[in-house]
Design a protein around this motif. Structure first.
Motif, short mmCIF file in Angstrom:
data_model
loop_
_atom_site.label_atom_id
_atom_site.label_comp_id
_atom_site.label_asym_id
_atom_site.label_seq_id
_atom_site.Cartn_x
_atom_site.Cartn_y
_atom_site.Cartn_z
N GLY A 1 0.81 -1.21 0.00
CA GLY A 1 0.00 0.00 0.00
C GLY A 1 0.84 1.26 0.00
N ARG A 2 0.15 2.43 -0.08
CA ARG A 2 0.82 3.72 -0.03
C ARG A 2 1.29 4.02 1.39
N LYS A 3 2.46 4.70 1.46
CA LYS A 3 3.03 5.05 2.75
C LYS A 3 2.44 6.39 3.20
N PRO A 4 2.01 6.51 4.47
CA PRO A 4 1.46 7.78 4.96
C PRO A 4 2.55 8.82 5.16
N LEU A 5 2.19 10.11 5.01
CA LEU A 5 3.12 11.21 5.23
C LEU A 5 3.34 11.47 6.72
#
Length: 781
Positions: free
Chosen positions: A438-442
């Motif tokens: 998945g996408r990595k959170p900022l």
């Protein structure tokens, strides 16, 4: 099923099963015989009737015997009473006859002779059974008794017999009566009068003595009856004991069978025995209950059972053939049967084939109702589908992990928010692989929970690449896994930022409000100081007003003395008491001096009245008044002045207008109003009205004079205030008349009202209570 339906439960038709020869006649071994010995069957059928009939017959027998003895004893009682009555009547008749012969016409005064006659006449049995004989004189006093009892001699007979009995009045005509003696003892009694009123003969027998031998007979009969009843009851007990032993044996058998049936019913099980040779089946009562059929003891045909089975679940014949072909002895199969109400019931049959190699093979087992289990399975499937649909339709991201941190399930919202491919979301994928896909959170921040956090729970916030914020809440499940729910809180974060900005603005506003409050506090302090200064100035003004009133009162008193002298000397000079003055001008001057002095004296009187009113020293002297007479007096005073000015005075006054008030003050009010009306009316008419309305009296004066402008109405009623116009300039006055009128009206608890139009006239109305004492008012300075 068609084949099963065609098979008839006939031994002759079903003689083979899968090529195995079976006997044409076979019985269901192990079952009780359906028919017993005919005599025993009849005895069993008649036993309930006998158990009910024998006690009834014994009771009927005892009742008949008891009734017969009761009737006989009752007859004996009646005979005893009849004999007692006859004996008493005979004794009284013989004794009275003997006394009449031995003492004809005497008063029975010779007591000894009477006793001798009693002894000679009465047999020894006359006083048996407690009988008492009394002989009285002509006054009704007992003179002799048998047996002798001195306690009763000399007593009135009515005290022995009682006051309410008729025997002493009617004598032999009353016969033998059952009475209650004076001491309350029930007894039989008879009274015979002697000839010539010489006295009475009374015979009394207590009922207890009359029935004593009868009671002994009753006791004997009761004892015999009770003994007979006891013997019959013992016989009845023996019969029932024997019958109970037989019933107990039957009950043990029935109870054992009932317990078995109860156990089967509670377990929703049915016992069945299929005789393969005859094609008939035995069903327990619980099996009938499961199918909803009426229980019966007869065997069930094979075709009837086949018709109840569901066509998709096979048939019984195929089941039996498969057992023989496979060589198996047990059966464990689920199938459906039609219930009596039309629904299908799921059954799980477990049976064993016995006596395979004999002439009578049986398939014996149980059938368990598993309908609820099948429904639970269906509901579980439906609930699982609904749960997955519900998880898929919620707006939050949902994901479930097992105890080994492997993916169990997730919804499309979770996949969408984290940008995960379908390949990474296969069930069983490790947690690390799913997160890596998945996408990595900022931003990732732990959320601090107030109080003690829940065990196995955590919350944190994530900011995604597209700027959205998620709040992740994780909770442990009972099996060691955990569930994670992600909620989009982007709007909450934006609202939070707005709240922080609003809080900063609010703090600035609070600072401004704090400064404003300080200013208000300073202004409040200044207002307090101004109020204190106002109170001081008010006290000074009130002191000055009191000084003014006292000054006016003092100066008025000082002026009255010289004015009285001026008015008096002017009247002497005007009348020429000591001779003529000489010139006519002196007379005019004297007249002017007199009028000016009188005017000035009136002004001073008004000032004194006003000063007393303002100082609060004006006290009313209340008395009962007739208002219409007071009005007439006031009109007569001003009538001459009105006639001189060609003014017509019209009155509209009610009769007998009574009120309670100060006569002088009320007259002054009326004179002031009438004087003003005459003074300011050039010509025309003045109307005076007076009426009583409930608890108030209204007095009004209406003129057609010059009138008053609306701007000048507010000045009226104030001390030393005058309405200035072209007409009033030629009329002198202090301006106190209307003010005094107003003050006096208020002292009475009334009110004054002025209505006027310039050039059209004025109406002044005064409203006063009927009783001024119940409405006191003060007009103090």
């Amino acid at each position: 099923m068609a084949r099963a339906g065609a098979v008839e439960p006939s031994v002759a038709k079903q003689s083979t099963l899968s090529g195995i020869r079976l006997p044409k006649k076979a019985a269901i071994s192990g079952h009780a015989k359906l028919l017993a010995h005919p005599a025993y069957e009849k005895l069993l059928a008649a036993e309930p009737l006998l158990r009910r009939l024998i006690p009834i017959l014994i009771v009927i027998f005892l009742l008949i015997v008891g009734a017969a003895r009761f009737v006989e004893l009752y007859q004996h009682k009646a005979e005893r009473e009849y004999d007692a009555r006859e004996t008493m009547g005979l004794i009284a008749a013989v004794l009275s006859s003997a006394l009449d012969k031995a003492h004809p016409g005497e008063t029975a005064a010779d007591t000894d002779a009477i006793r001798a006659t009693l002894s000679a006449t009465l047999p020894s049995s006359a006083t048996n059974n407690g009988r008492m004989i009394y002989v009285t004189d002509h006054d009704g006093l007992v003179v002799a008794t048998a047996p002798r009892n001195a306690e009763f001699e000399g007593l009135p007979l009515v005290r022995i017999l009682g006051e309410t009995q008729p025997l002493t009045i009617f004598g032999v005509r009353a016969g033998v009566l059952e009475i209650s003696l004076a001491d309350g003892t029930p007894a039989l009694a008879t009274v015979h009068h002697l000839e010539g009123g010489a006295g009475d003969v009374a015979v009394i027998a207590p009922l207890a003595s009359v029935y004593s031998s009868w009671r002994a007979d009753v006791s004997l009969n009761v004892a015999i009856f009770m003994g007979t009843s006891a013997i019959l009851l013992v016989i009845l007990y023996g019969y029932f004991a024997q019958a109970s032993r037989a019933v107990e044996a039957d009950e043990i058998y029935s109870e054992t069978q009932a317990r078995s049936e109860t156990a089967l019913m509670r377990g929703r099980c049915g016992l069945w025995d299929w005789d393969l040779a005859s094609g008939r089946m035995f069903w327990s009562r619980s099996m009938f209950e499961i199918i909803g059929l009426e229980p019966r003891d007869a065997l069930i045909g094979f075709g009837e059972v086949s018709n109840l089975m569901h066509p998709d679940d096979g048939d019984l014949m195929a089941l039996a053939e498969s057992l023989y072909e496979a060589g198996e002895a047990t059966v464990d199969q689920m199938f459906r049967m039609r219930h009596a109400d039309g629904r299908w019931v799921w059954l799980r049959a477990r049976a064993e084939l016995v006596d395979r190699d004999t002439g009578g093979p049986h398939l014996i087992g149980i059938a368990v109702d598993v309908t609820e289990q099948m429904r639970l399975v269906e509901r579980s499937k439906t609930a699982d589908i609904r749960l997955r649909d519900a998880i898929e339709t919620i707006s939050e991201a949902f994901v479930l992990w097992d105890a080994d941190n492997r993916l169990v399930m997730c919804n499309s919202k979770y996949q969408q928010l984290h940008g995960m491919p379908d390949s990474a979301l296969a069930p069983g994928t490790p947690y690390a692989d799913v997160i890596a896909a998945g996408r990595k959170p900022l931003v990732r921040a732990q959320v601090v929970v107030d109080g003690r956090p829940e065990e196995g729970a955590r919350s944190f916030e994530l900011q995604l690449e597209d700027g959205r914020w998620l709040q992740i809440n994780e909770r442990r499940t009972k099996d060691g896994g955990f569930v994670s729910i992600g909620t989009d809180i982007t709007q909450l974060k934006r609202h939070e930022a707005k709240l922080i900005d609003g809080e900063r603005r609010l703090m600035a506003t609070i600072a401004d409000l704090r400064q404003s409050r300080q200013k208000l506090e300073m202004q409040a302090q200044q207002m307090v100081e101004l109020a204190e200064k106002y109170a001081e100035e008010k006290d000074r003004a009130e002191g000055a007003n009191r000084a003014k009133s006292e000054f006016l009162a003092n100066i008025s008193h000082e002026l009255r003395t010289p004015l009285n002298a001026i008015i008096g000397f002017s009247e002497v000079m005007q009348s020429g008491m000591f001779g003529p003055l000489g010139s006519a001008k002196y007379g005019e001057y004297c007249k002017d001096i007199n009028q000016s002095g009188a005017y000035l004296l009136g002004v001073i009187d008004d000032i004194l009245d006003m000063s007393r009113i303002e100082a609060g020293r004006m006290a009313l002297t209340l008395e009962d008044l007739v208002l219409d007479d007071l009005v007439e007096e006031s009109i007569r005073i001003v009538q001459a002045q009105a006639d001189a000015r060609n003014i017509k005075v019209v009155t509209d006054i009610g009769k007998n207008l009574r009120m309670r008030g100060d006569r002088k003050a009320l007259k002054q009010i009326m004179l002031n109003l009438l004087s003003n009306a005459v003074k300011f009316t050039l010509e025309g008419e003045i109307t005076v009205r007076a009426r009583t309305t409930g608890t108030a009296v209204t007095f009004s004066v209406e003129d057609t004079g010059i009138g008053i402008s609306s701007t000048s109405l507010a000045k009226l009623g104030r001390p030393f205030e005058q309405v200035s116009n072209q007409f009033t300039k030629s009329h002198q006055g202090s301006g106190l008349g209307l003010a005094i009128t107003t003050s006096l009206t208020e002292l009475h608890g009334g009110s004054i009202r002025i209505r006027s139009r310039e050039g059209h006239g004025t109406i002044v109305s005064v409203r006063l209570p009927v009783d001024a004492g119940s409405h006191p008012r003060s007009t103090g300075a």
